[in-house]
Scaffold this active site. Structure first.
Site, PDB file in Angstrom:
ATOM      1  N   GLU A  38       0.820  -1.211   0.000  1.00 20.42           N
ATOM      2  CA  GLU A  38       0.000   0.000   0.000  1.00 20.42           C
ATOM      3  C   GLU A  38       0.861   1.270   0.000  1.00 20.42           C
ATOM      4  OE1 GLU A  38      -2.934  -0.452  -0.687  1.00 20.42           O
ATOM      5  OE2 GLU A  38      -3.631  -2.330   0.196  1.00 20.42           O
TER       6      GLU A  38
ATOM      7  N   HIS B 127     -12.868  -3.534   4.128  1.00 15.85           N
ATOM      8  CA  HIS B 127     -11.421  -3.807   4.168  1.00 15.85           C
ATOM      9  C   HIS B 127     -10.779  -3.345   5.487  1.00 15.85           C
ATOM     10  CE1 HIS B 127      -7.307  -3.908   1.967  1.00 15.85           C
ATOM     11  NE2 HIS B 127      -7.090  -3.691   3.260  1.00 15.85           N
TER      12      HIS B 127
HETATM   13  O1  2HA Z   1      -1.364  -6.700   3.316  1.00 18.72           O
HETATM   14  O2  2HA Z   1      -3.404  -4.607   4.714  1.00 18.72           O
HETATM   15  O3  2HA Z   1      -4.196  -3.635   2.411  1.00 18.72           O
HETATM   16  C1  2HA Z   1      -1.433  -5.508   3.943  1.00 18.72           C
HETATM   17  C2  2HA Z   1      -2.736  -4.878   3.761  1.00 18.72           C
HETATM   18  C3  2HA Z   1      -3.179  -4.557   2.405  1.00 18.72           C
HETATM   19 ZN    ZN Z   2      -5.335  -3.827   4.332  1.00 15.47          ZN
END
Ligand code: 2HA
Ligand code: ZN
Length: 269
Positions: free
Chosen positions: A115, A209
Site C-alpha cells: 500500500e 477492508h
Molecule cells: O497486506 O493490509 O491492504 C497488507 C494490507 C493490504
Molecule cells: Zn489492508
C-alpha cells in the site's frame, strides 16, 4: 549510534506489537509509514549509503528526498519485534518519488508495503493540511469493518453515528470519518482516492477492508483509530436494540465549545 536505540524505531516496534495485540493486523494485514526527520535519521544511518533502489510505480514530487520508516510487504506485525531489520525498512524517495532508495532494513530482499502508493499520496495530502503530520497507519479493525457492511457509507451519516457512540469522539475526530466504497487494494487508484479523502479528514474507512488514519505521532494516530473503532464496537452492540437515549447535536455543540474543537462544517444540525 545503533538504530535499535532510535526512538522512532522503538515506537514503531511497540506500535505494531500493540496493534497485533488489538487484533487489528491478522497475518500480514496492515501497514505503517512514518516521515522521519533527516537529521534524526542521519544520527543512526549513513544517508549516502543506498543499499538498493526500488521503483515505486508513481510520482509524488512533494516527497522528493523525504525519508520514511515503513513496514514491509507480506510481513506480519506480530513478528516485527523479533526481527525489526527484516520486517521494516527506511527508504528515501528520489526522482520525484518514482524511486525509493533503501537505507536500512528489509534484509531478506523484500520491499515496502503493497500500500505504498496510498501511504505516500496520503502523506502529501496530510502535509498540505498540517505541516506537522508524520504518520499514516492502515489496519483491519473488526468493528469498523463490520460497520461498513450494515451502515450507510454516506460520510456525514457514518461520522454522526460514530460521534454519538461516545462523548469523546467529537473531540478526538471533529474532522469526521471519510469513507471509500470497496476498491481494489494495493493500486495507485486506491492510493489517489485515499489521498483525496485525506485532504478533509484524518480517518478514512475502506469499506469491507479496514481503515486509514493519519497524525503527528504514532501514539496520536493509534489513538485516533482506537477511538473510532471503540465507537464502532458500541454501535454494533446497540444497532439491533431500541435506542432510548442518545447524544444530541445540541449536546455536541456544548462539547465543541467547552473543548475548543471545530466540527466539520455542516456535520451537526
Ligand atoms: O497486506 O493490509 O491492504 C497488507 C494490507 C493490504
Ligand atoms: Zn489492508
Amino acid at each position: 549510534m545503533d538504530i535499535m536505540n532510535a526512538d522512532f524505531l522503538i515506537e514503531l516496534i511497540r506500535t505494531t506489537t500493540n496493534m497485533y495485540a488489538h487484533g487489528w493486523d491478522e497475518r500480514n494485514g496492515g501497514n505503517i509509514s512514518v516521515l522521519l526527520d533527516e537529521k534524526e535519521a542521519g544520527k543512526y544511518l549513513d544517508l549516502t549509503n543506498v543499499i538498493r533502489t526500488i521503483p515505486t510505480g508513481f510520482t509524488a514530487k512533494e516527497l522528493d528526498g523525504k525519508i520514511f520508516l515503513v513496514t514491509g510487504t507480506g510481513k506480519y506485525f506480530k513478528n516485527v519485534q523479533y526481527d525489526p531489520a527484516k520486517n521494516l525498512g527506511v527508504v528515501r524517495l528520489a526522482e520525484k518519488g518514482a524511486k525509493a532508495e533503501l537505507l536500512w532494513g528489509l534484509t531478506d530482499g523484500g520491499s515496502f508495503t503493497s500500500e505504498f502508493p496510498a501511504h505516500m499520496m496520503s502523506h502529501v495530502s496530510r502535509l498540505a493540511a498540517d505541516p506537522e503530520s508524520r504518520v499514516v497507519m492502515h489496519c483491519h479493525p473488526a468493528n469498523l469493518l463490520a460497520m461498513s457492511f450494515v451502515h450507510s457509507l454516506d460520510e456525514r451519516e457514518f461520522t454522526r453515528t460514530l460521534w454519538r457512540m461516545c462523548t469523546e469522539c467529537v473531540i478526538v475526530f471533529p474532522d469526521g470519518v471519510n469513507v471509500l466504497p470497496w476498491m481494489l487494494c494495493g493500486t495507485n487508484e486506491i492510493g489517489e482516492a485515499t489521498a483525496e479523502k485525506m485532504k478533509t479528514a484524518r480517518l478514512c474507512v475502506w469499506a469491507q477492508h479496514g481503515v486509514y488514519g493519519a497524525g503527528r505521532s504514532l501514539d496520536e494516530t493509534f489513538g485516533l483509530i482506537e477511538t473510532a473503532e471503540k465507537a464502532a464496537e458500541i454501535y454494533l452492540k446497540i444497532a439491533h436494540l431500541p435506542v432510548l437515549n442518545t447524544i444530541t447535536d445540541g449536546e455536541m455543540r456544548l462539547i465543541e465549545k467547552r473543548y475548543g474543537v471545530k466540527t466539520r462544517e455542516g456535520y451537526l444540525d
